[in-house]
Design a protein around this motif. Structure first.
Motif, PDB file in Angstrom:
ATOM      1  N   SER A 213       0.839  -1.194   0.000  1.00 55.61           N
ATOM      2  CA  SER A 213       0.000   0.000   0.000  1.00 55.61           C
ATOM      3  C   SER A 213       0.877   1.247   0.000  1.00 55.61           C
ATOM      4  O   SER A 213       2.105   1.159   0.129  1.00 55.61           O
ATOM      5  CB  SER A 213      -0.912   0.015   1.234  1.00 55.61           C
ATOM      6  OG  SER A 213      -1.707  -1.156   1.288  1.00 55.61           O
ATOM      7  N   LEU A 214       0.232   2.386  -0.137  1.00 53.46           N
ATOM      8  CA  LEU A 214       0.940   3.657  -0.103  1.00 53.46           C
ATOM      9  C   LEU A 214       1.733   3.781   1.199  1.00 53.46           C
ATOM     10  O   LEU A 214       1.247   3.480   2.278  1.00 53.46           O
ATOM     11  CB  LEU A 214      -0.072   4.809  -0.192  1.00 53.46           C
ATOM     12  CG  LEU A 214       0.472   6.168  -0.617  1.00 53.46           C
ATOM     13  CD1 LEU A 214       0.916   6.134  -2.063  1.00 53.46           C
ATOM     14  CD2 LEU A 214      -0.602   7.244  -0.425  1.00 53.46           C
ATOM     15  N   GLY A 215       3.011   4.202   1.079  1.00 58.89           N
ATOM     16  CA  GLY A 215       3.866   4.358   2.251  1.00 58.89           C
ATOM     17  C   GLY A 215       4.754   3.168   2.543  1.00 58.89           C
ATOM     18  O   GLY A 215       5.666   3.256   3.368  1.00 58.89           O
ATOM     19  N   ASP A 216       4.517   2.025   1.863  1.00 63.13           N
ATOM     20  CA  ASP A 216       5.354   0.846   2.074  1.00 63.13           C
ATOM     21  C   ASP A 216       6.678   0.986   1.315  1.00 63.13           C
ATOM     22  O   ASP A 216       6.760   1.651   0.278  1.00 63.13           O
ATOM     23  CB  ASP A 216       4.639  -0.417   1.600  1.00 63.13           C
ATOM     24  CG  ASP A 216       3.544  -0.849   2.563  1.00 63.13           C
ATOM     25  OD1 ASP A 216       3.603  -0.442   3.737  1.00 63.13           O
ATOM     26  OD2 ASP A 216       2.642  -1.591   2.142  1.00 63.13           O
ATOM     27  N   THR A 217       7.707   0.324   1.842  1.00 62.67           N
ATOM     28  CA  THR A 217       8.994   0.221   1.155  1.00 62.67           C
ATOM     29  C   THR A 217       9.185  -1.230   0.734  1.00 62.67           C
ATOM     30  O   THR A 217       8.979  -2.148   1.528  1.00 62.67           O
ATOM     31  CB  THR A 217      10.151   0.650   2.073  1.00 62.67           C
ATOM     32  OG1 THR A 217       9.962   2.017   2.448  1.00 62.67           O
ATOM     33  CG2 THR A 217      11.494   0.518   1.361  1.00 62.67           C
ATOM     34  N   ILE A 218       9.587  -1.450  -0.512  1.00 64.68           N
ATOM     35  CA  ILE A 218       9.701  -2.807  -1.037  1.00 64.68           C
ATOM     36  C   ILE A 218      11.062  -2.997  -1.695  1.00 64.68           C
ATOM     37  O   ILE A 218      11.783  -2.038  -1.982  1.00 64.68           O
ATOM     38  CB  ILE A 218       8.583  -3.099  -2.062  1.00 64.68           C
ATOM     39  CG1 ILE A 218       8.688  -2.153  -3.260  1.00 64.68           C
ATOM     40  CG2 ILE A 218       7.214  -2.960  -1.419  1.00 64.68           C
ATOM     41  CD1 ILE A 218       7.684  -2.428  -4.332  1.00 64.68           C
ATOM     42  N   SER A 219      11.390  -4.256  -1.961  1.00 65.70           N
ATOM     43  CA  SER A 219      12.624  -4.601  -2.646  1.00 65.70           C
ATOM     44  C   SER A 219      12.287  -5.076  -4.054  1.00 65.70           C
ATOM     45  O   SER A 219      11.531  -6.035  -4.225  1.00 65.70           O
ATOM     46  CB  SER A 219      13.364  -5.705  -1.871  1.00 65.70           C
ATOM     47  OG  SER A 219      14.502  -6.140  -2.578  1.00 65.70           O
ATOM     48  N   LEU A 220      12.838  -4.402  -5.057  1.00 66.64           N
ATOM     49  CA  LEU A 220      12.604  -4.751  -6.457  1.00 66.64           C
ATOM     50  C   LEU A 220      13.917  -4.709  -7.220  1.00 66.64           C
ATOM     51  O   LEU A 220      14.610  -3.692  -7.201  1.00 66.64           O
ATOM     52  CB  LEU A 220      11.620  -3.770  -7.109  1.00 66.64           C
ATOM     53  CG  LEU A 220      10.148  -3.819  -6.701  1.00 66.64           C
ATOM     54  CD1 LEU A 220       9.398  -2.690  -7.390  1.00 66.64           C
ATOM     55  CD2 LEU A 220       9.523  -5.159  -7.072  1.00 66.64           C
ATOM     56  N   VAL A 221      14.246  -5.822  -7.892  1.00 63.70           N
ATOM     57  CA  VAL A 221      15.446  -5.882  -8.734  1.00 63.70           C
ATOM     58  C   VAL A 221      16.649  -5.318  -7.971  1.00 63.70           C
ATOM     59  O   VAL A 221      17.376  -4.447  -8.460  1.00 63.70           O
ATOM     60  CB  VAL A 221      15.239  -5.135 -10.075  1.00 63.70           C
ATOM     61  CG1 VAL A 221      16.346  -5.516 -11.070  1.00 63.70           C
ATOM     62  CG2 VAL A 221      13.876  -5.441 -10.673  1.00 63.70           C
ATOM     63  N   ASP A 222      16.816  -5.789  -6.750  1.00 70.24           N
ATOM     64  CA  ASP A 222      17.937  -5.407  -5.889  1.00 70.24           C
ATOM     65  C   ASP A 222      17.949  -3.916  -5.549  1.00 70.24           C
ATOM     66  O   ASP A 222      18.994  -3.353  -5.230  1.00 70.24           O
ATOM     67  CB  ASP A 222      19.282  -5.799  -6.525  1.00 70.24           C
ATOM     68  CG  ASP A 222      19.394  -7.298  -6.715  1.00 70.24           C
ATOM     69  OD1 ASP A 222      18.811  -8.042  -5.906  1.00 70.24           O
ATOM     70  OD2 ASP A 222      20.054  -7.725  -7.670  1.00 70.24           O
ATOM     71  N   ARG A 223      16.803  -3.255  -5.630  1.00 71.19           N
ATOM     72  CA  ARG A 223      16.690  -1.856  -5.240  1.00 71.19           C
ATOM     73  C   ARG A 223      15.587  -1.707  -4.203  1.00 71.19           C
ATOM     74  O   ARG A 223      14.593  -2.438  -4.222  1.00 71.19           O
ATOM     75  CB  ARG A 223      16.367  -0.942  -6.431  1.00 71.19           C
ATOM     76  CG  ARG A 223      17.242  -1.135  -7.662  1.00 71.19           C
ATOM     77  CD  ARG A 223      18.702  -0.899  -7.371  1.00 71.19           C
ATOM     78  NE  ARG A 223      18.968   0.474  -6.945  1.00 71.19           N
ATOM     79  CZ  ARG A 223      20.140   0.875  -6.472  1.00 71.19           C
ATOM     80  NH1 ARG A 223      21.136  -0.004  -6.336  1.00 71.19           N
ATOM     81  NH2 ARG A 223      20.328   2.132  -6.119  1.00 71.19           N
ATOM     82  N   LYS A 224      15.750  -0.739  -3.287  1.00 74.69           N
ATOM     83  CA  LYS A 224      14.685  -0.407  -2.350  1.00 74.69           C
ATOM     84  C   LYS A 224      13.798   0.662  -2.992  1.00 74.69           C
ATOM     85  O   LYS A 224      14.301   1.699  -3.443  1.00 74.69           O
ATOM     86  CB  LYS A 224      15.269   0.128  -1.036  1.00 74.69           C
ATOM     87  CG  LYS A 224      15.901  -0.939  -0.155  1.00 74.69           C
ATOM     88  CD  LYS A 224      16.376  -0.331   1.150  1.00 74.69           C
ATOM     89  CE  LYS A 224      17.018  -1.394   2.042  1.00 74.69           C
ATOM     90  NZ  LYS A 224      17.535  -0.801   3.318  1.00 74.69           N
ATOM     91  N   ILE A 225      12.506   0.390  -3.037  1.00 74.80           N
ATOM     92  CA  ILE A 225      11.559   1.284  -3.688  1.00 74.80           C
ATOM     93  C   ILE A 225      10.503   1.719  -2.673  1.00 74.80           C
ATOM     94  O   ILE A 225       9.913   0.887  -1.979  1.00 74.80           O
ATOM     95  CB  ILE A 225      10.869   0.599  -4.887  1.00 74.80           C
ATOM     96  CG1 ILE A 225      11.911   0.075  -5.885  1.00 74.80           C
ATOM     97  CG2 ILE A 225       9.887   1.544  -5.555  1.00 74.80           C
ATOM     98  CD1 ILE A 225      12.709   1.150  -6.576  1.00 74.80           C
ATOM     99  N   TYR A 226      10.261   3.024  -2.612  1.00 75.87           N
ATOM    100  CA  TYR A 226       9.273   3.589  -1.695  1.00 75.87           C
ATOM    101  C   TYR A 226       8.024   3.989  -2.482  1.00 75.87           C
ATOM    102  O   TYR A 226       8.114   4.702  -3.488  1.00 75.87           O
ATOM    103  CB  TYR A 226       9.860   4.815  -0.991  1.00 75.87           C
ATOM    104  CG  TYR A 226       8.898   5.530  -0.066  1.00 75.87           C
ATOM    105  CD1 TYR A 226       8.412   4.912   1.078  1.00 75.87           C
ATOM    106  CD2 TYR A 226       8.483   6.832  -0.351  1.00 75.87           C
ATOM    107  CE1 TYR A 226       7.528   5.566   1.927  1.00 75.87           C
ATOM    108  CE2 TYR A 226       7.600   7.501   0.493  1.00 75.87           C
ATOM    109  CZ  TYR A 226       7.131   6.857   1.632  1.00 75.87           C
ATOM    110  OH  TYR A 226       6.256   7.500   2.472  1.00 75.87           O
ATOM    111  N   ILE A 227       6.859   3.511  -2.057  1.00 74.44           N
ATOM    112  CA  ILE A 227       5.598   3.863  -2.721  1.00 74.44           C
ATOM    113  C   ILE A 227       5.149   5.201  -2.132  1.00 74.44           C
ATOM    114  O   ILE A 227       4.604   5.264  -1.033  1.00 74.44           O
ATOM    115  CB  ILE A 227       4.532   2.782  -2.503  1.00 74.44           C
ATOM    116  CG1 ILE A 227       5.077   1.399  -2.921  1.00 74.44           C
ATOM    117  CG2 ILE A 227       3.267   3.095  -3.301  1.00 74.44           C
ATOM    118  CD1 ILE A 227       4.139   0.257  -2.632  1.00 74.44           C
TER     119      ILE A 227
END
Length: 397
Positions: A213-227
């Motif tokens: 959801s909005l505000g979560d931080t995730i791991s994608l393709v070895d990068r940290k991504i913030y929504i």
């Protein structure tokens, strides 16, 4: 797939074409949400649940039983004209309730249907894909007022979404957006709003993607991504640094901690796994498919429980208030292998077991070799036998 909450129709006289040949029947409906577009996704004050019930934004379903209680009949008003007479009648044999739930054999009997809807602010008809599960019930038969009510209960599932594509260093990541709601089915044309949840995946992924959801931080393709935000049906993401993906086959386990079921002490899982072949079952007391696989896992455990170099472990995802329920299920099903649990509220944290290993679909099976490397990971109760077979092959059984 999401289960839609059905309500019983209080005024069935508004509907035409109700079969007169079945002595017992019920009319159900599910609301379709087409709220006026607002950036915050909230319902306007005048759009209360009661007022929504008076608007013709419902999908109606007829469910009947024959006199002998051998067959069940389902009709869905797919063209949304308040008339069952021009729709297909589906017939199901009540003996098929004996087919185990959540199996391919049961799903093969569930018809896939398309419902056409039109709205004032969406002049073109939109099509909603649904699956009817005539054998679905949200409680045991003994908790219904009668056997007829148990048989009349029916499930409707949906799985539609908007999709976008994100490019990270030349690698495509697909983003599926859907709405979370407790009492209605969102209109497919409704733009991104505060109720939106997002699933990120790459082609070839074998594990069901996590929901964020909005505000979560995730791991994608070895990068940290913030929504970060949404606006005008666009989603804004920020790259905030490098991230090591420890969830894929071939990765080595990161440091993992769980909670002991007996005394709530913190358990350092890596110490227990050291120099062992490890079979992990990610499950929960709320997960019907997980509980349905326990007999197969019990049979498997009897074959390996005396091996000193083998560890079979269950890691349950639970709300703290349901831990006693988990203990009861373990006791009633005579589960002998070690079980620990993690709090449901931490499931998306990048520091939790489920966050580090990207586990949100249940059951998920994971196999770790003696060096601490993940050698197998998959999520499906249909893969229980495959996972067990892979583990037995690994240990040379």
């Amino acid at each position: 797939m999401k289960i839609l909450h059905l309500k019983k129709e209080a005024e069935p006289h508004l509907l035409k074409g109700i079969p007169a040949t079945h002595p017992v029947y019920s009319i159900y409906y599910v609301l379709v949400n087409n709220f006026p577009n607002r950036k915050d996704g909230n319902i306007r004050v005048k759009d209360t649940v009661d007022s929504l019930l008076t608007k013709k934004r419902k999908i109606y379903m007829y469910v009947g039983l024959n006199e002998e209680r051998t067959e069940k009949y389902v009709i869905v008003d797919c063209n949304n004209n308040l008339d069952f007479g021009d729709e297909k009648l589906y017939t199901f044999c009540l003996k098929d309730y004996e087919i185990p739930s959540y199996t391919p054999e049961q799903y093969a009997l569930c018809p896939q249907i398309k419902v056409k809807m039109s709205f004032k602010d969406c002049p073109d008809c939109c099509t909603i894909d649904l699956v009817v599960n005539p054998f679905y019930s949200d409680k045991s038969e003994s908790n219904y007022d009668s056997k007829d009510q148990y048989y009349l209960d029916t499930g409707i599932f949906t799985n539609f979404y908007q999709q976008g594509i994100l490019d990270i260093g030349g690698k495509q990541v697909f983003i599926n957006e859907s709405k979370s709601t407790d009492f209605s089915l969102p209109c497919p044309y409704e733009p991104i709003n505060a109720k939106s949840t997002y699933r990120f995946y790459q082609l070839g992924d074998t594990i069901s993607p996590l929901s964020y959801s909005l505000g979560d931080t995730i791991s994608l393709v070895d990068r940290k991504i913030y929504i970060r935000a949404f606006d005008n049906n666009k989603l804004y993401l920020d790259e905030i640094g490098a991230a090591l993906d420890s969830s894929r086959v071939g990765s080595y386990l990161p440091d993992l901690y769980s909670t002991d079921l007996s005394d709530s002490a913190t358990v350092y899982l890596n110490r227990l796994m050291k120099d062992k072949y490890v079979f992990i079952d990610f499950w929960g007391s709320w997960c019907g498919p997980c509980i349905a696989t326990l007999p197969k896992l019990k049979e498997f455990y009897q074959k390996v429980k005396d091996r000193d170099d083998v560890l079979v472990m269950g890691i349950a995802l639970e709300h703290k208030k349901d831990v006693d329920k988990l203990r009861k299920i373990i006791k009633e099903n005579e589960v002998e292998w070690m079980n620990v649990w993690n709090d449901f509220s931490t499931r998306k944290s990048l520091s939790s077991v489920h966050g580090k290993l990207l586990v949100e679909s249940f059951p998920t099976y994971m196999i770790v070799d003696k060096d601490g490397k993940i050698v197998y990971k998959d999520t499906s109760m249909f893969k229980t036998q495959e996972a067990v077979g892979q583990f037995m092959k690994l240990i040379g059984y």
